[in-house]
Design a protein around this motif. Structure first.
Motif, mmCIF file in Angstrom:
data_model
loop_
_atom_site.group_PDB
_atom_site.id
_atom_site.type_symbol
_atom_site.label_atom_id
_atom_site.label_comp_id
_atom_site.label_asym_id
_atom_site.label_seq_id
_atom_site.Cartn_x
_atom_site.Cartn_y
_atom_site.Cartn_z
ATOM 1 N N SER A 1 47.377 63.216 105.172
ATOM 2 C CA SER A 1 47.359 63.502 103.742
ATOM 3 C C SER A 1 46.273 64.522 103.454
ATOM 4 O O SER A 1 45.190 64.479 104.050
ATOM 5 C CB SER A 1 47.089 62.225 102.941
ATOM 6 O OG SER A 1 46.856 62.524 101.568
ATOM 7 N N GLU B 1 50.013 59.860 110.771
ATOM 8 C CA GLU B 1 50.218 59.963 109.327
ATOM 9 C C GLU B 1 49.074 60.803 108.764
ATOM 10 O O GLU B 1 47.933 60.663 109.197
ATOM 11 C CB GLU B 1 50.196 58.583 108.670
ATOM 12 C CG GLU B 1 51.221 57.598 109.198
ATOM 13 C CD GLU B 1 51.022 56.229 108.577
ATOM 14 O OE1 GLU B 1 50.945 56.147 107.333
ATOM 15 O OE2 GLU B 1 50.919 55.259 109.336
ATOM 16 N N THR C 1 52.157 61.611 104.990
ATOM 17 C CA THR C 1 53.307 62.184 105.698
ATOM 18 C C THR C 1 53.326 61.688 107.138
ATOM 19 O O THR C 1 52.329 61.839 107.866
ATOM 20 C CB THR C 1 53.230 63.711 105.682
ATOM 21 O OG1 THR C 1 53.198 64.162 104.323
ATOM 22 C CG2 THR C 1 54.427 64.314 106.389
#
Length: 228
Positions: free
Chosen positions: A213, A211, A223
């Motif tokens: 950012s 993940e 994301t």
């Protein structure tokens, strides 16, 4: 790259937080398979030098991360970029030094996390020191004043759950003009040096969950990316 947190134990997936501090205007791409010569490596790509600050090889579950160190800030002309180191390390693991000439390179810390071990190499521009890490939670920074980060935050990361607890710690304070802060923003004249990217990695052989950012301190969603 300026802050790395790793939770590692033999036989368990490795959990990693990688925060990248860089000039705010330096362009880069988010995580992907950007390097044909390293087809199984996933990482963000620095558009200027072409390398990365954090790479994971999906089939082996091996991750490598590079951080700047203060002893030699500028490489000699023609020396390799530090951004190639994570790619070489995930490809060759502990034998990575056979594949690259360190002469003239700027100083760095390289972190290698495999299913069997966590190892760091510190290069001051002349000599390399190797450290084998015990299982547990570790924090690596760019050194100097930034070492205060470990004093402040390592116990908190060690006690927090992954990934939500780690993400909450990153969001616990806005960017600060303090080298001991977890996320930073330093402005001088027309230049801004700041935390520009954060990613949470969970990896095991054949599986990568990531993940990321570009504003990791903010409250927006990160994301997701999965491979394997």
């Amino acid at each position: 790259m300026c802050t790395v947190v790793v939770r590692w134990s033999p036989g368990e997936p490795a959990r990693i937080l990688a925060l990248r501090d860089e000039l705010a205007g330096r362009p880069f791409d988010g995580p992907g398979r950007w390097w044909p010569e390293f087809p199984d490596a996933v990482g963000g790509r620095d558009r200027l030098a072409g390398g990365t600050w954090c790479a994971t090889r999906v089939d082996t579950g091996v991750s490598a991360l590079v951080l700047n160190r203060p002893q030699k800030r500028v490489a000699d002309p023609g020396a390799p970029s530090r951004g190639v180191l994570p790619l070489v390390a995930v490809a060759h693991e502990r034998d990575w030094q056979r594949e690259i000439d360190l002469a003239g390179m700027a100083s760095f810390a390289l972190v290698l996390v495999t299913p069997a071990a966590m190892t760091t190499w510190d290069f001051d521009g002349e000599q390399v020191q190797v450290h084998q890490c015990a299982e547990g939670t570790h924090m690596v920074t760019s050194g100097g004043p930034e070492d205060r980060k470990a004093e402040r935050y390592l116990p908190l990361f060690a006690g927090a759950g992954f990934p939500d607890g780690w993400r909450a710690l990153v969001r616990s304070a806005p960017p600060a003009d303090d080298p001991g802060a977890l996320v930073v923003r330093h402005a001088k004249d027309d230049l801004v040096y700041a935390t520009v990217f954060g990613q949470l990695v969970e990896t095991a052989p054949g599986r990568l969950r990531l993940e990321y950012s570009r504003e990791p301190w903010a409250g927006g969603p990160w994301t997701p990316l999965e491979a394997g």
